[in-house]
Scaffold this motif. Structure first.
Motif, PDB file in Angstrom:
ATOM      1  N   ARG B 423     -34.859  -9.212 -32.908  1.00  0.00           N
ATOM      2  CA  ARG B 423     -34.295  -8.703 -34.153  1.00  0.00           C
ATOM      3  C   ARG B 423     -35.037  -9.298 -35.343  1.00  0.00           C
ATOM      4  O   ARG B 423     -35.413  -8.602 -36.283  1.00  0.00           O
ATOM      5  N   TYR B 469     -31.677  -0.037 -35.996  1.00  0.00           N
ATOM      6  CA  TYR B 469     -31.221  -1.417 -36.133  1.00  0.00           C
ATOM      7  C   TYR B 469     -29.876  -1.571 -35.465  1.00  0.00           C
ATOM      8  O   TYR B 469     -28.905  -0.887 -35.816  1.00  0.00           O
ATOM      9  N   ARG B 471     -27.721  -4.278 -34.968  1.00  0.00           N
ATOM     10  CA  ARG B 471     -26.574  -5.102 -35.385  1.00  0.00           C
ATOM     11  C   ARG B 471     -25.969  -4.611 -36.683  1.00  0.00           C
ATOM     12  O   ARG B 471     -26.677  -4.161 -37.576  1.00  0.00           O
TER      13      ARG B 471
END
Lengths: 578, 822
Positions: B423, B469, B471
């Motif tokens: 990430r 993305y 999260r």
């Protein structure tokens, strides 16, 4: 003044008598015996009421009685009668009319001289620049010229013309005398194409159309649509020898005159019955000489191979065949049983569920401590106040629609559910119609429950409270039995009404989705009455009035039985008879 | 407290229950196509649906069509005189010109509004850019905050670095994004391709150690397993023909040979019996017999059976066969055991003869059995071999599977460890991209087409990243916020392109129309007079015009107009500059009007339908009330036979809804119509007649009211010399006015709301009642025109609901005696 009024009333009375008498005789002449008898009975009753002073009270009831006879009793009789016949697609007319059609309809003719040398020319009167439908025809048949007027109808069925006829007058000079009228042909050379105008008194017929005249081809559309189709197609032209000529479409697709003859004629046949020789009316084929046979409510001819050919059906008595079909034909009885059960389930669930929704509202609104109860009540009554067909259409189109409906588009995705196939899934279609019906009828249930609740004496509750009965116990022991005692008859009539609630079913699902493998138009949400409607009026698979009437009679007895018991037990007989 | 809860629940339920009605009301005022809209309600309202229903305008398509019809003297203008036609055409022409002027001026207004919007947005381009930039910078700050110092030098980080960099070349954008981390991880600065490759090598070692080896092993295992699986399926394929052959051999053995063997056993047994008999017989033969053939052949057969038996021993099955073979063997042994005393007997020759008879069969069958056994044995061997191989393979696969799942577990753990570094790496790449994007935005100087495109690509890029993305943290929230804030720019881009397109095409269409119309104006008088001289003519100009209206406008302008209107509707709430709202509104409103002027509308007869319904209901109500009022009177006042059961039987007979007799009623009207035209099927008269069945119940209601009127009033009148009828007419009727009104209204409502009988009797669209007409609005081409449908429904429903609610009192009091509406 008073005498004048009396005279006026008597005049009306006489006119009415004449009307009824004429009507009755007319009906009987046209083979509508039952309706004719109804008219005669009415005539007799009315006269009796007027002339007998002791029947004075009945004078007031006479109009209602007339309506009742014609619009209720006669239809009941008619339905019963039709239930025992094969009335429907292919069997529309009475036997008498079928025979008339065989004898006079232009469809039942044949051409006896195919290569007749014929020519014709139509002359019409013009209104300004527009041609009118007032015409005469000049013929050239085998070289001989004839003049004929516009055909006049000789056989009718109501407004429909079966056959018209006109006579052919030979043309010998430029003046033709015909029916006390003199037609002047200008100019007369003996040739059709030279003839320009025909005058009679102050009218002038102008040349309008001839198949062999190129200049007049412009008028061909008008000729075909307005003159040929309307007047000539069903007309025979008869010459002095009795030969018949009629307009037919030749194999080349052209309208021409041919010498024709009727295909059928009436004859009498000797027959032995009970040892006596009797004459029996029989139809013969002129061309082949064969006898026309009669079987299963239809006429059959025999062709050259000896096979029977269906000609024309008529309404015939078939006994209890229509009723037996419900039981015996598996392709009818299976779906019928389904429809029958669903009709009961539908009526029962409609009543029970809408009561289940309406009663709690009534209980809440009966509480005097709730402020604004009248407003709430009025708002809740609105679904009942909206005309049923509007609600049904709004639900069908706006809410239950499979692709655009609010439920499938907004409500279900909110809970992450998949769209429901309201119109194509048997179970959900049933849920859908029930949902709408509950929405429509719960205000009614609420209103009658409210009325019943108000009649419960409050002392009962006080006593119960002293005895220590809880809220629930009070409801089951006092409120509910009391309400049911009052509204039970209304629930039964509600049941009977739902039983025949055609509008909702028809407007929302039209009975669909269809049950596969049935020979009659059946669907999973069809109730008996919508089934009857489809049988009788949706021409997709042919109409079957006989079968529809048979089921109507079944409904009649079912609903009648339910209502009779209801009347009996609710004591309505005593109340009405008071 | 409890009270409040009750109220809340009640209000909630009422909202749910009345929702369909609310929907009808709101939808009828909607301007957009509600059926296709993704919103439940809309703020863009109009009265157009009601205007279309109640006072349909003769808009451009209608005018053009009418003018053409006048010229060619088609219906409904075929009856006009020349002067009337001329006047009518002039009127239409003037009207059309007015419309065109109106369209032109409205178009001008929209153009002005658009210019204002465009201008002001261009002026505010700086501001827009600043706000976008500010947002992007904030985003960058958030992102940097997230990744700051988070990228360590653990194995995980190295692995992720390798994942990102393995396919990158030196000095690529991604390399630059990770340069520092890379240097930190390998411990030397990277200034050249060689350095970079060295660094990658180092990373690779670390990666392999950490996860790469496992992955590789996993791949190998999968490949190996694949191979094995292929092999096993190959073997299985070989297996089946062999099995087939075995089965066939089995069949032959069981069904063909076994019976024959058994028959042979029988025959041999007979022979044995013969032999026993020989032993006991006494007659001696005179000369010795040559039995060498016999002894030889018996031994051969014996040997063969022995072989067969041995072969059979190895097989588990075939007990029957084994038994038969054993029997044969034992018998043969007995037969072979011949001593000289037997040989000398006379009947010995018979025995030999008998054997000679049997021998060929014996030989043949034994041969067959033996050969079958041999081949069976071969097959069994093959079968055995293959199944063993298969078993070995299955074991292999099993063990591989175990190893694989072990490694997979490990990899899963590692992957989960990698999640966070990945990430961070993703964000790092994003951050470095963001730098570049910020600089492009910086370069935007205005709000022109190209700038819009730049914003749009930026938005697409942001959206893609947001979707990838995983999260839902503050970065994501920030991203979403920016995307929402920037959405209007994208919408505006579509809006402006479509607007310019539509505007240009509209100008075009208008110009063509005007040209055609001008030409037409010069020629139409002559054309009309030609037409009135009896020649069928049509105007080419008008047919061209018709084409423009029907296809050009629809294809070139309408679709764009719809988009522009929708976008304007969205933008007026979305644009951050509230002073522009009015201009968007103008564009929306004026375009809608233009569209209405040009739109081809489907023909309907709404007013006609309502009128039909009202007339029919009024007549039915009037007749029913009159008939019931008279008929009820004697029931209330006089004594006569049938009084007691009269109403009762009326009520009973009428309990059946007329629908049941629809076949009969239809038939009756059909018949009547043949002779009395206005009472036939498909006429209002016929329908009225069919509706006159609702007598009994109303009679009963009125009778109840008459009972309440004191009869002393009438008696007084009769004393004064009035006749019975006069007393009824002059005293009772006026007093009964309230109930008569109620009955009248009830019948009116009931008739107005009736659907079924009307459906059966009416066929022609123009004769429809309102109920049928409304259905026509809900099916076929109208199915999705919800605006028109709901407006029509509301217009019909409102008076009925009001009437019903005001009559409620009577309904409720009448209910205990029987349902009214039902």
């Amino acid at each position: 003044m008073k005498h004048l009024l009396k005279f006026f009333l008597w005049c009306i009375f006489v006119l009415m008598n004449i009307f009824f008498f004429w009507g009755a005789s007319f009906l009987i002449q046209n083979a509508y015996y039952e309706l004719g008898i109804v008219f005669f009975v009415l005539l007799f009753l009315i006269d009796f009421f007027i002339f007998n002073p002791r029947a004075y009270p009945y004078r007031y009831i006479a109009p209602a009685l007339a309506l009742l006879f014609i619009l209720v009793l006669y239809p009941i009789y008619f339905t019963v009668k039709v239930a025992f016949t094969n009335y429907g697609t292919g069997h529309y007319m009475p036997r008498q009319e079928a025979i008339e059609r065989l004898l006079y309809d232009p469809n039942y003719t044949y051409i006896i001289e195919e290569d007749l040398d014929s020519n014709y020319k139509i002359f019409v009167i013009y209104d300004g620049i527009n041609p009118t439908e007032d015409f005469i025809i000049v013929f050239n048949l085998d070289g001989k010229p004839f003049l004929a007027e516009k055909p006049t109808p000789i056989r009718r069925k109501g407004k429909e013309i079966l056959l018209s006829e006109s006579f052919l007058y030979p043309i010998n000079s430029e003046y033709v005398q015909m029916n006390n009228r003199t037609y002047h042909l200008v100019p007369w050379t003996g040739e059709l194409q030279d003839l320009k105008i025909i005058t009679i008194e102050d009218k002038a017929y102008k040349a309008f159309y001839s198949p062999k005249d190129e200049f007049l081809q412009v008028n061909s559309p008008f000729f075909k649509s307005r003159i040929a189709q309307q007047y000539l197609y069903r007309a025979d032209f008869v010459d002095q020898q009795g030969n018949r000529y009629a307009l037919r479409i030749s194999s080349a697709g052209e309208w021409h005159f041919a010498k024709i003859e009727r295909l059928y004629r009436l004859g009498y046949d000797e027959s032995f019955e009970n040892g006596k020789i009797g004459l029996k009316m029989t139809i013969y084929n002129n061309k082949t000489g064969n006898k026309v046979t009669e079987k299963d409510g239809a006429f059959y001819d025999t062709n050259e191979n000896g096979e029977s050919v269906f000609l024309l059906g008529f309404i015939d008595y078939v006994g209890s065949k229509n009723f037996l079909r419900i039981v015996k034909d598996p392709k009818v009885s299976g779906p019928f049983l389904q429809i029958f059960l669903w009709t009961f389930l539908w009526a029962l669930l409609s009543v029970v569920l809408s009561l289940a929704v309406g009663l709690p509202f009534a209980l809440i609104l009966n509480d005097k401590n709730v402020k604004g109860r009248n407003l709430y009540r009025t708002l809740l009554i609105i679904p009942w106040a909206i005309p049923v067909f509007i609600s049904a259409l709004v639900w069908r189109n706006g809410l239950l629609n499979e692709s655009y409906g609010l439920i499938n588009k907004f409500l279900l995705p909110l809970f992450g559910l998949n769209p429901i196939r309201w119109m194509n899934d048997a179970f959900w279609a049933r849920v859908g119609v029930l949902l709408v019906n509950i929405w429509l009828t719960f205000p009614y249930m609420m209103t009658i429950s409210l009325g019943a609740l108000q009649g419960i004496p409050p002392e009962l509750y006080e006593v119960a409270m002293i005895d220590g009965a809880g809220r629930f116990k009070r409801f089951t022991a006092i409120t509910f039995p009391f309400i049911m005692a009052v509204i039970a008859p209304l629930l039964v009539s509600s049941f009977a009404f739902s039983f025949n609630n055609f509008t909702i079913i028809y407007l929302i699902t039209a009975g669909g989705p269809p049950i596969p493998g049935s020979t009659t138009p059946t669907g999973y949400t069809d109730i008996l009455i919508s089934y009857v409607y489809k049988l009788a009026f949706e021409a997709g698979r042919g109409q079957d009035f006989g079968f529809a009437s048979a089921i109507s009679i079944m409904i009649f007895f079912l609903v009648g039985g339910i209502s009779f018991l209801n009347f009996k037990f609710s004591g309505a007989f005593e109340e009405v008879g008071r | 407290m409890r009270k409040i809860i009750v109220h809340v629940i009640l209000i909630f339920l009422i909202i749910v229950i009345l929702f369909p009605t609310v929907w009808v009301v709101t939808t009828s005022f909607r301007r957009d196509e509600a059926a296709f809209s993704s919103e439940l309600f809309s703020s863009r309202l109009t009265l157009q649906n009601y205007i279309d229903l109640v006072a349909p305008q003769r808009n451009v398509p209608v005018l053009v069509q009418d003018m053409q019809n006048i010229i060619s003297r088609a219906k409904p203008f075929n009856q006009l005189t020349s002067e009337e036609a001329q006047k009518k055409l002039e009127d239409s022409l003037r009207k059309l010109e007015q419309y065109l002027e109106q369209v032109a001026s409205k178009h001008k207004m929209t153009k002005d509004a658009y210019l204002i919007i465009d201008d002001s947005l261009k002026k505010k381009g700086e501001k827009t850019r600043e706000s976008v930039l500010r947002n992007l910078q904030q985003l960058r700050a958030t992102v940097l905050d997230q990744i700051e110092g988070k990228f360590g030098s653990t194995d995980q980080h190295k692995a992720v670095l390798y994942e990102y960099l393995q396919k990158e070349s030196f000095d690529s954008a991604i390399f630059r994004a990770f340069k520092q981390d890379l240097e930190k991880n390998v411990g030397f600065s990277i200034g050249s391709t060689q350095d970079y490759q060295r660094a990658i090598e180092i990373l690779k070692d670390s990666y392999d150690l950490y996860i790469g080896n496992q992955l590789q092993r996993l791949n190998e295992l999968s490949a190996r397993m694949n191979q094995l699986n292929n092999l096993s399926s190959e073997l299985k394929k070989q297996l089946s023909p062999v099995q087939d052959q075995v089965l066939k051999a089995n069949l032959i053995l069981e069904n063909d040979m076994l019976p024959e063997l058994n028959a042979l056993v029988d025959a041999l047994e007979k022979l044995r019996n013969l032999k026993v008999a020989i032993k006991e017989s006494s007659a001696k033969s005179t000369m010795p017999l040559d039995d060498s053939f016999f002894s030889k052949s018996v031994h051969v057969a014996l040997d063969q059976t022995l072989r067969i038996e041995q072969r059979l021993e190895t097989l588990v099955d075939y007990t029957d066969l084994k038994k038969s073979v054993k029997d044969i063997m034992s018998i043969l042994e007995e037969l072979a055991d011949i001593d000289s005393s037997e040989r000398s007997k006379m009947s010995y020759s018979d025995f030999i003869k008998g054997y000679k008879e049997i021998q060929p069969r014996l030989e043949r069958i034994l041969n067959e059995v033996e050969s079958t056994m041999i081949s069976l044995e071969d097959k069994a061997f093959v079968l055995n071999d293959i199944s063993e191989k298969l078993k070995a393979i299955a074991d292999d696969i099993d063990s591989l599977e175990k190893e694989k799942s072990l490694i997979q577990d490990k990899v899963k753990v590692i992957e989960s460890q990698l999640q966070e570094p990945r990430r961070i790496a993703q964000l790092r790449v994003f951050a470095s991209d963001l730098e570049a994007r910020i600089s492009t935005v910086n370069a935007i100087s205005s709000f022109a087409r190209t700038d819009l495109l730049r914003y749009s690509t930026l938005l697409t890029w942001l959206r893609n990243f947001a979707n990838s993305y995983a999260r839902k943290d503050e970065v994501y929230a920030k991203l979403r916020k920016i995307i929402d804030e920037m959405r209007w720019i994208e919408e505006y881009r579509t809006f402006s392109t479509k607007f310019e397109n539509a505007s240009k095409n509209l100008d075009d269409v208008l110009k063509q129309t005007n040209d055609l119309l001008n030409d037409f104006e010069k020629t139409w008088r002559d054309l009309l007079s030609v037409s009135y001289s009896g020649v069928f003519v049509t105007s080419d100009h008008l047919s061209k015009l018709d084409d423009i209206v029907r296809s050009d406008f629809v294809n070139r302008v309408r679709s764009d107009l719809a988009v522009v209107m929708r976008k304007a509707g969205i933008l007026m709430n979305l644009v951050p500059f509230s002073e522009l709202r009015d201009d968007f509104k103008t564009i929306d409103r004026e375009f809608y009007r233009i569209d209405q002027i040009w739109k081809q509308k489907t023909k309907h007869y709404f007013l006609r339908w309502v009128l039909n319904s009202v007339i029919i209901s009024l007549v039915v109500a009037l007749i029913t009330t009159a008939v019931c009022a008279t008929a009820a009177y004697p029931f209330s006042r006089m004594r006569f036979a049938g009084r007691k059961y009269g109403i009762m039987s009326f009520l009973l007979i009428q309990m059946f809804p007329g629908v049941i007799f629809m076949v009969a009623i239809y038939n009756l009207l059909n018949f009547l119509g043949r002779y009395i035209a206005f009472l036939g099927v498909d006429t209002s008269g016929g329908l009225i007649l069919a509706y006159l069945t609702n007598i009994a119940y109303n009679m009963y209601l009125i009778k109840g009211f008459y009972d309440l009127i004191p009869s002393s009033l009438e008696e007084a009148a009769i004393v004064d010399g009035a006749t019975r009828f006069q007393s009824f007419y002059k005293i009772v009727l006026p007093l009964a006015k309230p109930i008569l009104t109620v009955v009248f209204l009830l019948v009116f409502i009931g008739t107005f709301n009736e659907y079924v009988v009307a459906r059966i009797i009416l066929q022609n669209v123009q004769n429809y009642t309102y109920a049928l007409g409304l259905q026509a609005f809900a099916v076929g081409p109208y199915e999705t025109e919800w605006g028109l449908f709901t407006a029509a429904a509301l217009l019909g429903m409102l008076p009925m609901v009001i009437l019903f609610l005001s009559l409620q009192r009577y309904l409720v009091s009448g209910l205990t005696r029987g349902a009214v509406k039902e």
